[in-house]
Design a protein around this motif. Sequence first.
Motif, PDB file in Angstrom:
ATOM      1  N   UNK A 153     -25.619 -25.338 -26.234  1.00 24.76           N
ATOM      2  CA  UNK A 153     -26.903 -25.602 -27.045  1.00 24.76           C
ATOM      3  C   UNK A 153     -26.956 -24.667 -28.348  1.00 24.76           C
ATOM      4  N   UNK A 154     -26.562 -23.546 -28.177  1.00 24.28           N
ATOM      5  CA  UNK A 154     -26.469 -22.563 -29.493  1.00 24.28           C
ATOM      6  C   UNK A 154     -25.518 -22.909 -30.157  1.00 24.28           C
ATOM      7  N   UNK A 155     -24.319 -23.639 -29.785  1.00 21.30           N
ATOM      8  CA  UNK A 155     -23.225 -24.334 -30.785  1.00 21.30           C
ATOM      9  C   UNK A 155     -23.665 -25.472 -31.533  1.00 21.30           C
ATOM     10  N   UNK A 156     -24.678 -26.028 -30.777  1.00 25.08           N
ATOM     11  CA  UNK A 156     -25.072 -27.407 -31.487  1.00 25.08           C
ATOM     12  C   UNK A 156     -26.443 -27.066 -32.214  1.00 25.08           C
ATOM     13  N   UNK A 157     -26.982 -25.980 -32.170  1.00 22.95           N
ATOM     14  CA  UNK A 157     -28.115 -25.478 -32.989  1.00 22.95           C
ATOM     15  C   UNK A 157     -27.707 -24.695 -33.946  1.00 22.95           C
ATOM     16  N   UNK A 158     -26.412 -24.301 -33.911  1.00 20.88           N
ATOM     17  CA  UNK A 158     -25.826 -23.578 -35.076  1.00 20.88           C
ATOM     18  C   UNK A 158     -26.319 -22.104 -34.882  1.00 20.88           C
ATOM     19  N   UNK A 159     -26.536 -21.657 -34.047  1.00 21.42           N
ATOM     20  CA  UNK A 159     -26.997 -20.116 -33.688  1.00 21.42           C
ATOM     21  C   UNK A 159     -25.657 -19.198 -33.246  1.00 21.42           C
ATOM     22  N   UNK A 160     -25.520 -18.064 -33.725  1.00 23.09           N
ATOM     23  CA  UNK A 160     -24.780 -17.225 -33.681  1.00 23.09           C
ATOM     24  C   UNK A 160     -24.865 -16.202 -32.613  1.00 23.09           C
ATOM     25  N   UNK A 161     -23.719 -15.678 -32.168  1.00 30.39           N
ATOM     26  CA  UNK A 161     -23.904 -14.676 -30.785  1.00 30.39           C
ATOM     27  C   UNK A 161     -24.344 -13.309 -31.585  1.00 30.39           C
ATOM     28  N   UNK A 162     -25.589 -12.966 -31.429  1.00 33.10           N
ATOM     29  CA  UNK A 162     -26.204 -11.865 -31.911  1.00 33.10           C
ATOM     30  C   UNK A 162     -27.094 -10.962 -31.031  1.00 33.10           C
ATOM     31  N   UNK A 163     -27.868  -9.965 -31.417  1.00 33.57           N
ATOM     32  CA  UNK A 163     -28.629  -8.935 -30.480  1.00 33.57           C
ATOM     33  C   UNK A 163     -29.710  -9.917 -29.746  1.00 33.57           C
ATOM     34  N   UNK A 164     -30.416 -10.893 -30.419  1.00 32.70           N
ATOM     35  CA  UNK A 164     -31.501 -11.760 -29.847  1.00 32.70           C
ATOM     36  C   UNK A 164     -30.948 -12.672 -28.968  1.00 32.70           C
ATOM     37  N   UNK A 165     -29.981 -13.415 -29.409  1.00 33.56           N
ATOM     38  CA  UNK A 165     -29.447 -14.496 -28.291  1.00 33.56           C
ATOM     39  C   UNK A 165     -28.688 -14.014 -27.214  1.00 33.56           C
ATOM     40  N   UNK A 166     -28.210 -12.683 -27.312  1.00 32.14           N
ATOM     41  CA  UNK A 166     -27.462 -11.975 -26.040  1.00 32.14           C
ATOM     42  C   UNK A 166     -28.508 -11.653 -25.292  1.00 32.14           C
ATOM     43  N   UNK A 167     -29.823 -10.984 -25.833  1.00 31.32           N
ATOM     44  CA  UNK A 167     -31.076 -10.610 -24.965  1.00 31.32           C
ATOM     45  C   UNK A 167     -31.592 -11.705 -24.323  1.00 31.32           C
ATOM     46  N   UNK A 168     -31.545 -12.952 -24.951  1.00 34.67           N
ATOM     47  CA  UNK A 168     -32.086 -14.302 -24.074  1.00 34.67           C
ATOM     48  C   UNK A 168     -31.224 -14.559 -22.902  1.00 34.67           C
ATOM     49  N   UNK A 169     -29.732 -14.245 -23.335  1.00 34.48           N
ATOM     50  CA  UNK A 169     -28.931 -14.507 -22.195  1.00 34.48           C
ATOM     51  C   UNK A 169     -29.070 -13.431 -20.928  1.00 34.48           C
ATOM     52  N   UNK A 170     -29.349 -12.303 -21.315  1.00 31.80           N
ATOM     53  CA  UNK A 170     -29.405 -11.419 -20.491  1.00 31.80           C
ATOM     54  C   UNK A 170     -30.747 -11.551 -19.588  1.00 31.80           C
ATOM     55  N   UNK A 171     -31.658 -11.952 -20.157  1.00 26.68           N
ATOM     56  CA  UNK A 171     -33.095 -12.264 -19.606  1.00 26.68           C
ATOM     57  C   UNK A 171     -33.114 -13.630 -18.685  1.00 26.68           C
ATOM     58  N   UNK A 172     -32.204 -14.670 -19.175  1.00 30.29           N
ATOM     59  CA  UNK A 172     -32.072 -15.612 -18.394  1.00 30.29           C
ATOM     60  C   UNK A 172     -31.242 -15.569 -17.102  1.00 30.29           C
ATOM     61  N   UNK A 173     -30.505 -14.446 -17.116  1.00 37.10           N
ATOM     62  CA  UNK A 173     -29.484 -14.278 -15.909  1.00 37.10           C
ATOM     63  C   UNK A 173     -30.594 -14.304 -14.578  1.00 37.10           C
ATOM     64  N   UNK A 174     -31.633 -13.409 -14.940  1.00 38.36           N
ATOM     65  CA  UNK A 174     -32.605 -13.178 -13.692  1.00 38.36           C
ATOM     66  C   UNK A 174     -33.559 -14.653 -13.565  1.00 38.36           C
ATOM     67  N   UNK A 175     -33.697 -15.297 -14.442  1.00 38.02           N
ATOM     68  CA  UNK A 175     -34.409 -16.489 -14.498  1.00 38.02           C
ATOM     69  C   UNK A 175     -33.710 -17.780 -13.914  1.00 38.02           C
TER      70      UNK A 175
END
Length: 584
Positions: A153-175
Motif C-alpha cells: 500500500x505504501x508503494x501504491x500511495x507513493x510513500x517512502x521508507x522514513x521514520x514515520x512509516x517505520x514507526x507505523x510498522x513498529x506499532x502495527x506489529x503489536x496490533x
Amino acid sequence: LVTVNLTANTDLNSAEEFEQLVIRESGGAVVRLKDVADVVLGAEDYDSEVRFSGQKAVFMGIWVLPNANALDVLSGVRTELEEINRDLPAGLEGGIGYDSTVYIRDSIDEVLKTLAETLLIVVAVIFLFMGSLRAVVVPIAAIPLSIIGAFFLMQMAGFTVNLLTLLAIVLCVGIVVDDAIVMVENIERHLSEGMKPFDAAIKGARELVGPVISMTITLAVVYAPIGFQGGLTGALFREFAFTLAGAVLVSGIVALTVSPVMCAKMLKPGMEDHGFARLVNRGFSRLRDIYGRALDAVLAARPAAYFVWAVIALLCIPMFRMSPSELAPSEDQGIIFGIVDAPANATVEETARYAEAANDIFFSEPETDFSFQLTQPSSGFSGMRLKPWSERERTPNEILPGLAAKLDRIAGISVRAVTPPSLPGGGNFPVEFIIASTAEPEQILEIARTLQQKAAASGMFAFPPIIDTKIDQPEAEFLIDRDMVASLGLNLRQVGEDISAMVGGNYVNRFNIGGRSYKVIPQIQRAGRLNPDQLESIYVTGPDGRLMPLGAVATMKQSAQPRSLNRFQQLNAVKLSGVAIRPL
C-alpha cells in the motif's frame, strides 16, 4: 582575392598585462598602472571567512529540493566528493562539515533495531499466553503478511521508507496479531468441544466475521483521520496514519482468510491439555475466577463505580489544560549551532578573532568531533559537531548550559548556542513573534525591547530573544555643495562616478583567464579608507581635468541607520526569535 579573418590582441588575460596599461603620457614619459596601483588577482570581496576546525576553508552549501530525497542527495554528494578529493593537490582535502542525514540514518537504524526487538517480544508474549508452538505460528504468520501488505500500500500511495512509516510498522506489529489471536482462541474452543479441525475453523471464522470486521474498521478510522489534517501535522503524519491504517486493514483480511486455513491444518484436538499449554490454561482459569469475583464486587457497588468514573473523567479536563505543550520533544541530533552577532561597525578580521575564541571553547568540550564557522563582519554562523552517540556520555542538552556560560564570556561578540529542532517549523527558531504596525520602526522597536526584557526575566528562554531590527549601522553621507560644483564647471555625475569607482567596490569591466570571466574592480587601498574622515582627502576630477580633494566640494555627515527594514503583510514589522528551555 582571398578571405582573411582579422583579430586584435586587445584582451587582457593576466595581472601582469594589467600592470603594463598606460594611463598617462606627458613629454615622452609614460605612466603605467603599476606605477600608481597594486594589481592583484584576488577574491571579489573579503567580507566573509570560513574555518573548519580552526583551519581556513572554502564553504559550499547544498540545499535539497522539497521533492527530493535527502538521503539520496547526500549519498550522491559523498560519491562526488570522493572523486573531487582524488583530483585535489597535496595539502588540500574536501569534507562535509554538517550532514543532517547522519541523524536520519542513525534514527532509521534505531527504528529497525526496535522493530526486530518488537518482533521477538511479541513472539515471546504470544507463546507465553498461548502455550503451544502450533497455536503461536498462526498469529506470527499474520505479522509478515500484514507488513508486506502495508509496504504494498505504501508503494501504491507513493510513500517512502522514513521514520514515520517505520514507526507505523513498529506499532502495527503489536496490533495486527490481535485478530489472529482472537481467531485462534475461538477455533481452539470449538476443538475442545469435540469438533474436527476443519469444521472448527469454518464455524469459528463465521462466528468472528462481524467482530473482526468491526474491530478492523474501528482501528482504521481511528488512525486515518490524522492523515486528512492540514498544515504541518497533516504533512508530518499523513504517511504514518495511512500506513498504520493500511496494515490494520490487511491484518483483518489475513485473520479472516489465512488464519482459519492455518488453524485447520495445524491445530489438533486436546492440545490445550498437555505440556506448557496446560499450565497456561490453568493460570488463565485462576485469573478468570479472580476477575469474575472482582467484577461481581464492582457491579454490586455501581453508584460508587459511577462516581469514581465521573471523577476520573472530569479530572481529564484540568490535567489536559495544565499539561505543557510543544511541537515535538528535543532530540539528540549530535550538533550544537552557534549564532554570532557582532557590532554593526565591526570588520571581518575583528569578528573572526573573537570567533576563534569561540572555536577554542567548542573544543574545550570532550564530546566535540569537529567544528565549522562562517564569519561575516557583523554576524556569523557556526556549528559544533559531537562525536557519535556510542563515544560520548552527555547529550547536547546536557552540554548546552555550560557551553553557553563559556561563550557569554567572549567580550567582542555574542554567540548564542542552540540545538536544531526535532521537526521543521515555519521559521529559523522554535519561537518567533512578529510585531507588525503602521507605526515607525523606531516605535515598534521600543515595544520589542520591552518584550525582550520581560522574556529574559521570565527564565523561560535560553537567551534573551533576538530582535531582527537594529538601528546601529554607521552611515557616512557625502553632502556635496552643488553651488561649488557648478562654479568650478563640474557636474554631479562626474563627482559621483569618481567616488563610486574609488570606494564603491563595483566592477568596471571583465577579463578572461582560462576561458572564465572575472570582474575588474578598482578601489582605494584599504589603508586609505579605514575611517570616513580619510575619504575627504581622496581626489576627484576637478576643473580642466586636474585633480582636487573631495573635501573641497563635499562635507561628511555621519549617522546611524537600521541594518534592515522588515515588513510583514505590507506593515512595518519587528521579529523576536528565541529558544524556550521548557514547553510554553
